[in-house]
Write a protein that holds these residues in place. Structure first.
Motif, short mmCIF file in Angstrom:
data_model
loop_
_atom_site.label_atom_id
_atom_site.label_comp_id
_atom_site.label_asym_id
_atom_site.label_seq_id
_atom_site.Cartn_x
_atom_site.Cartn_y
_atom_site.Cartn_z
N ASN A 1 31.42 2.54 -88.33
CA ASN A 1 30.10 3.17 -88.18
C ASN A 1 29.03 2.10 -88.32
O ASN A 1 29.27 1.04 -88.92
N ARG B 1 19.79 7.68 -81.92
CA ARG B 1 20.86 7.21 -81.05
C ARG B 1 21.50 5.97 -81.65
O ARG B 1 20.82 5.12 -82.22
N ARG B 2 22.82 5.90 -81.54
CA ARG B 2 23.59 4.88 -82.25
C ARG B 2 23.08 3.46 -81.99
O ARG B 2 22.96 2.66 -82.90
N SER B 3 22.76 3.17 -80.71
CA SER B 3 22.40 1.79 -80.38
C SER B 3 21.09 1.36 -81.05
O SER B 3 20.85 0.18 -81.25
N ASN C 1 29.95 16.70 -76.16
CA ASN C 1 30.21 16.08 -77.45
C ASN C 1 29.33 14.84 -77.61
O ASN C 1 29.35 13.93 -76.78
N VAL C 2 28.52 14.83 -78.66
CA VAL C 2 27.62 13.69 -78.90
C VAL C 2 27.82 13.15 -80.32
O VAL C 2 26.89 12.62 -80.93
N THR C 3 29.04 13.31 -80.83
CA THR C 3 29.34 12.91 -82.20
C THR C 3 28.90 11.47 -82.49
O THR C 3 28.29 11.20 -83.52
N ASP C 4 29.22 10.57 -81.58
CA ASP C 4 28.83 9.17 -81.82
C ASP C 4 27.58 8.76 -81.05
O ASP C 4 27.14 7.62 -81.14
N GLN C 5 27.03 9.69 -80.28
CA GLN C 5 25.74 9.42 -79.60
C GLN C 5 24.65 9.27 -80.66
O GLN C 5 23.78 8.44 -80.56
#
Lengths: 187, 1001, 91
Positions: A6, A169-171, A107-111
């Motif tokens: 993560n 957002r992850r990025s 699915n946007v779990t890691d978005q």
């Protein structure tokens, strides 16, 4: 087994403010316009999607955030298993919504990265980088807003007095987390 | 020798705390609470600066932010030094260092002072007129003009201080904490409004707080002590935030205001470390109450700019607030009653007044009686015609005014003095009001502009609204606030007010002299050295508009923005041109009201936070493996991975070769990914892409080209059909957000009947692309249970699978022309999958490659990069990509534009390959392409868009656009460079593997 | 900096929005039947008036919905906000 990486590994603490990432949290974007869509979601999950703008609803297991008149985010209240990314809720909704053409489930779990903030200085921090007016928001548990913080799009949910969940957002998450820490260190 | 000019103790100054500071290199002492100006005056220093154009000696003239003369340079060190700071605003602290600006070698002996004697030949517009011709001489003139232009020195090393921004949303904002502002704040806050009170000084109470005269009383207390109690009360109100040392810089529409809060400028340098210096407040207020007060007007007469000449109200303030006498032999010169207030206060402090020159014939008998009692001689109906003393005023000459005030009569009387206070009445501070879009009206009886119509929910109160006397202010405030805030009671309804002054005033914009105007120096704009004579000259030369006169004479263009003299400039123009003041209008007051530092404007958007950056899930791996990064949009992308001090060229050559010879691995996570669902998804894709989508089988991928409605290429990428009504689209890295925005736009506004939902999933997936002849072997080790046979898993198809227990999607698509597999896995597992691929590929020399190698590999195959090879002026036909434009489809975005006469021309610029005569010569991207040098001007045929040395072809290759290039295969063209001409041949843009054999190798 | 009343999310700062040009220009249903001039009229020609103007805006950093506003360009006052597909509430 695949290792799980993560983006935010540290928890940070300041006077009146604590910040940490919570993971893994299942997150879905659900979209639909039809009345049957809303009732199908309600029946499948025992969860009413909020239809009032800028609000949220929750059950023991799930929380739903209003994002737009035909868009919601549903996330799990508890963390899920690290070595599996097959989510029951997603499978149920795929069957009841996608397969029946009532709407869209994504699915946007890691978005999105969920950052939890606690303390009485949360809004002092937000004021250093967000144009949103938090005057009413801060006094109403369950409020949701999508706005800008430090030039980055965020979704913020008031989960409790002096506690919020922030989705980014992850990025962008490492930049935002660093910026928030820099700001918090000066409050 | 310096004298001590401190008078009776003032409660605002802490005389137990001595502060030492330096001015022009010499050490002085002041007290805590002093400004630099009050401390200098206490040391009997008036001369602090030289004027801008004539280098005339100038002194402190005011006690506030309107100061035109006393601007100084602060700090010696190169990082903190700050020019153009007003001595009247700086709070002194131990170790403060200030110096005069605009003079060399020193303020006492300034060589530029010669300009003063040359002034007859330096009229307004001198520079415009003189240096216009001959034009070729400009460069020579410029050198000297630049040297003498500008104010102060800017810092030359980085600013060590920290700055910040803060957004504030409030119900009521009050600007200015004078008596009106304090009262308004109390009323607003007590009625439940979230209130913010902003004051530029470090104390509340404005001009009233130091008022302890018997002439002004509220409820039988002096107005100062009454206000003091009110201030103590408002400090306790919870929903009232008070910010001092904070100056509103700008008042924009919709009640959006910017203010600068000073947090550390009053502290000794060593106490500032780690603290935020200034904060830019971005205020959004539902209602704004402007209570910015008014500024005293100077009077315009010959030599009205000598050190020792101050505004009468400033002399009063220095005495009453700071306990400083500005001189020992004081004279006041006035056209209204307020100078008598100064006289009474000075007398009380034991400061002597030699005389009051009053240009009025009629003066209140009470005032005359009081003055006589205090031994002050009054000259009724007189005006000053000249002043004397070079570096400090030492005497004045006065004459009687004619009845009409147009000339002087009788004989001259000389009166010695060392300080002159001038009072020309008051000008409401309407700057912020007009910035917000407010319109002014002119009030004839006392010649002032006051607010007329408000563009937003705001109001002006107190003297900035033209209410100058205490009883006017107090009687109006209650009524105004009730109406504005919609409340029933203010609590100020029954104040007992006592004022003994009236408003009689004899306004003469330019006072007459015994000399002709051309021989006088009556300054209107003190900072820019604009005189009455200059304004008259401008009018004589035909300038009429106030905005033109302003620019020609530079009146009102200094750092003080004409706060003092603008009204007089208007008055003089009005008198000469015969137009009415109200019709003449004012010049535009522009933000900022007082100058802002760049630091405040920039806030924390410096260094790491200058711009937002985005990182991929594998970012840390790239860092660990010494990747160099390049910025693509906001992304940090691995550019190349140099090994053992390799140059970029060598690294890229090695990576490119490995990718074709064995295996390469690329982080493609930055590509935009849009999840498309709905029963009309296929129809939607038909409309947005140039090619057809309905017949794409489930499980298959297809390359698509997207146009703008004008027919120009906008974006490209591979879209995959996951299901009957479910696609996933990839976009370019830089185009991700705009493509999604554009698609949403069409869906919501043009085709709302389509059942389609778009959701961005760019960040949800890590995308790992493994390419090369060994890619299949590597993937088979990473995902052993996936059947990779070409029959089961052909090029342009995908498979859902799992790595361990983690679901992922593998696509067989290629941007390099090699057999490639793209693994899309949930982002938090991306790094682990990448490492697995590296491990599995070790025996095949798997080589991580960056964006540069990716660009090279695709150029070998003639694949375009939207944004590098295209620039929004190229159609797919120009790109020789006719094969992707469906002729059968009835419509798609941009289709109609492909049939416009202009887009169908044969001689448009078209994409071609370019090969250099010398295979080792690499062209420069952006270089021009020509065919013929004999014709002048040389015709530009096009330009180079991509250029590389191909290690796989062992020659230089390039892509470019050439006019009519499609029909020029084999033709020779020339690339002209600075010192050579490069011969090239037009070629097919596909340089390698035209038959696409490698895809299935 | 305006305050814009998003018809879905309520009052927000202008920085959350993007402007999208003149409103009520719909894409021709049959572009292929238009002459070059007619197509150019749709594609390129826009009004730019001092006074009341109909504009498209999108709540980019919020609900991402498009809507229309009526704005007086001479004083920036927003006179009305209405959803896509709705008729202007004032003329």
């Amino acid at each position: 087994m695949l290792n799980y990486s993560n983006p935010i590994t540290e928890q940070k603490s300041y006077s009146g403010l604590q910040l940490k990432e919570i993971n893994p949290i299942m997150k879905l974007i659900v979209r639909g316009k039809k009345r049957e869509f809303l009732s199908a979601i309600g029946q499948s999950l025992n969860l009413l999607l909020p239809n009032e703008p800028n609000t949220s609803t929750r059950t023991d297991k799930l929380t739903a955030l209003w994002l737009s008149p035909d868009e919601w985010m549903i996330y799990s209240n508890e963390t899920s298993n690290l070595d599996n990314n097959d989510y029951d809720i997603e499978n149920i909704l795929n069957k009841k919504i996608s397969k029946t053409n009532l709407g869209a489930i994504t699915n946007v779990t890691d978005q999105f990265v969920l950052i939890n903030l606690k303390g009485d200085k949360i809004y002092d921090l937000f004021e250093t980088g967000s144009p949103f007016n938090f005057n009413k928001f801060r006094n109403k548990v369950g409020s949701v807003t999508q706005t800008i913080l430090a030039k980055i799009d965020v979704i913020i949910q008031n989960t409790n007095q002096n506690e919020v969940n922030l989705f980014v957002r992850r990025s962008f998450s490492q930049h935002l987390f660093s910026w928030m820490n820099d700001s918090a260190s000066r409050l | 020798m310096t004298k001590n000019l401190r008078v009776k103790t003032s409660k605002f100054i802490d005389e137990t705390y001595k502060v030492s500071f330096k001015f022009n290199g010499k050490t002085y002492y002041g007290f805590k609470g002093d400004t630099l100006a009050s401390a200098l005056l206490a040391n009997d220093i008036h001369l602090v600066a030289r004027s801008f154009k004539y280098h005339r000696p100038r002194g402190i003239m005011t006690a506030g932010s309107e100061e035109p003369n006393a601007i100084v340079q602060l700090h010696k060190n190169t990082s903190r030094t700050e020019p153009n700071v007003r001595a009247t605003e700086i709070e002194i602290y131990d170790g403060l260092e200030a110096s005069s600006q605009n003079c060399w070698p020193s303020v006492n002996f300034d060589i530029g002072g010669i300009n003063n004697f040359l002034s007859p030949v330096l009229p307004a517009g001198f520079y415009y007129k003189t240096f216009m011709w001959p034009a070729s001489f400009w460069e020579k003139y410029e050198y000297f003009i630049r040297k003498s232009a500008g104010l102060g020195k800017s810092p030359s090393t980085p600013d060590p201080d920290i700055y910040e921004h803060r957004y504030i949303h409030c119900d009521v904002l009050i600007i200015g904490a004078g008596i009106s502002g304090v009262m308004a704040a109390k009323v607003a806050a007590k009625n439940g409004f979230k209130t913010l009170l902003i004051e530029e000084k470090n104390y509340l109470g404005g001009e009233t707080i130091y008022q302890d005269s018997e002439h002004f009383k509220i409820n039988n207390q002096t107005s100062g002590s009454w206000l003091d109690k009110e201030i103590n009360e408002i400090k306790k109100i919870k929903n009232l935030e008070i910010k001092t040392r904070t100056s509103v810089a700008a008042f924009h529409g919709y009640n959006f205001l910017l203010a600068r809060e000073n947090l550390t400028d009053h502290l000794p340098i060593e106490q500032r470390n780690g603290k935020t210096r200034q904060r830019l407040l971005k205020i959004r207020a539902k209602k704004v109450i402007t209570a910015t007060g008014s500024l005293e007007r100077p009077l315009i007469f010959d030599n009205n700019d000598r050190p020792g000449i101050l505004l009468s109200s400033a002399i009063n303030k220095y005495a009453s607030l700071f306990g400083v006498a500005c001189g020992e032999k004081n004279i006041l010169f006035t056209n209204n009653d307020s100078a008598y207030e100064t006289a009474a206060n000075l007398f009380k402090k034991g400061i002597s007044i030699e005389a009051i020159i009053d240009n009025r014939e009629e003066i209140d008998s009470k005032l005359i009686k009081e003055s006589e009692k205090n031994n002050i001689k009054i000259y009724k109906g007189y005006t000053i015609v000249d002043t004397y003393g070079y570096k400090r005023i030492n005497k004045i000459s006065i004459m009687q005014l004619s009845k009409d005030g147009q000339k002087v009569v009788g004989s001259k009387i000389l009166i010695p003095c060392d300080c002159l206070g001038i009072s020309g009445g008051w000008t409401p501070s309407v700057h912020l009001f007009t910035q917000s879009g407010g319109k002014l009206k002119f009030r004839d009886n006392d010649q002032v502009f006051i607010p007329n119509t408000y563009p937003s929910d705001q109001i002006s109160i107190g003297s900035c609204n033209g209410d100058f006397t205490l009883d006017e202010i107090l009687s109006n405030i209650s009524k105004t606030l009730k109406e504005f805030l919609g409340i029933n009671k203010t609590g100020y309804e029954n104040l007992e007010v006592q004022t003994s002054f009236n408003k009689s005033k004899r306004n003469i914009w330019l006072l007459p002299s015994d000399k002709i105007v051309g021989k006088t120096k009556s300054f209107v704009d003190f900072q820019n050295d604009a005189t009455a004579k200059d304004i008259k000259l401008a009018l004589r030369e035909g300038f009429r508009s106030i905005e033109h006169v302003k620019r020609y004479t530079t009146t009102g263009m200094g750092t003080d923005q004409g706060k003092l003299g603008n009204m007089h400039a208007l008055g003089i123009i009005s008198e000469i041109s015969g137009s009415k003041m109200g019709e003449l209008g004012t010049t535009t007051f522009r933000p900022p009201y007082t100058p802002l530092t760049f630091g405040t404007i920039v806030g924390r958007n410096v260094g790491e936070y200058f711009d937002v950056y985005r990182k991929t899930p594998m970012h840390d791996w790239h860092v660990k493996n010494k990747a160099k990064f390049e910025n693509v949009g906001q992304w940090k992308r691995a550019w190349y991975y140099p090994k053992n001090n390799e140059s970029m060229h060598d690294a890229v050559q090695r990576e490119s070769k490995a990718a074709r010879d064995s295996a390469g691995i690329l982080d493609a996570s930055t590509l935009g990914k849009i999840d498309i669902q709905g029963t009309d998804a296929s129809e939607f894709l038909n409309r947005v892409y140039t090619n057809a989508w309905s017949k794409l089988d489930i499980g298959k991928c297809r390359y698509g080209l997207m146009l703008n409605e004008d027919g120009m290429v906008y974006d490209d990428g591979v879209t995959t059909r996951l299901n009957e009504n479910h696609y996933i689209m990839t976009t370019t890295t830089g185009g991700a957000a705009t493509v999604l925005g554009k698609l949403e736009d069409y869906l919501q506004t043009e085709w709302p009947e389509l059942d389609v939902y778009l959701t961005s999933v760019t960040d949800h997936y890590a995308t790992i692309s493994v390419c090369g002849p060994k890619s299949k072997k590597i993937i088979s080790q990473v995902i052993p249970n996936l059947d990779l046979s070409d029959d089961n898993f052909p090029h342009m198809s995908f498979k859902d699978t799992k790595i361990n227990e983690i679901k992922c999607r593998v696509m067989r698509i290629s941007f390099t022309g090699e057999q490639s597999y793209e693994i899309n896995v949930q982002a938090n597992y991306g790094k682990s999958v990448w490492e697995k691929c590296m491990k599995a590929g070790k025996e095949f020399n798997i080589t991580p490659y960056g964006t540069e190698t990716m660009h090279l590999l695709r150029a070998e195959k003639g694949f375009i990069i939207v944004g590098q090879d295209t620039d929004a002026t190229m159609t797919p036909i120009d790109l020789q990509m006719n094969w992707i434009v469906s002729k059968k489809k009835y419509d798609f975005i941009g289709k109609r534009s492909l049939y416009r006469s202009d887009t169908m021309r044969d001689d448009r610029k078209q994409l071609v390959g370019l090969l250099t005569e010398n295979p080792d010569e690499i062209l420069e991207e952006g270089a021009q392409i020509v065919a013929n040098f004999n014709k002048s001007p040389v015709e530009m045929l096009g330009h180079v868009t991509s250029s590389y040395y191909s290690p796989n072809l062992k020659k230089s290759i390039a892509l470019g656009f050439v006019r009519g290039g499609k029909n020029m295969m084999g033709q020779k063209l020339i690339i002209p460079m600075e010192n050579k001409k490069i011969n090239v041949t037009v070629a097919d843009p596909v340089f390698l593997d035209k038959e696409n054999k490698r895809l299935n190798a | 900096m305006f305050i814009i009343h998003c018809p879905y999310c309520g009052e927000r700062e202008q920085s959350e929005f993007k402007a999208g040009g003149e409103a009520h220009i719909s894409r021709p249903k049959q572009p292929s039947e238009l002459s070059d001039d007619q197509w150019a009229e749709y594609l390129f020609m826009r009004k730019n008036i001092k006074g009341v103007q109909y504009e498209r805006w999108v709540h980019t950093h919020g609900c991402r919905k498009w809507f229309n506003i009526i704005r007086d360009t001479s004083n920036d006052q927003i006179q009305a906000v209405y959803k896509m597909g709705e008729k202007p509430p004032i003329k």
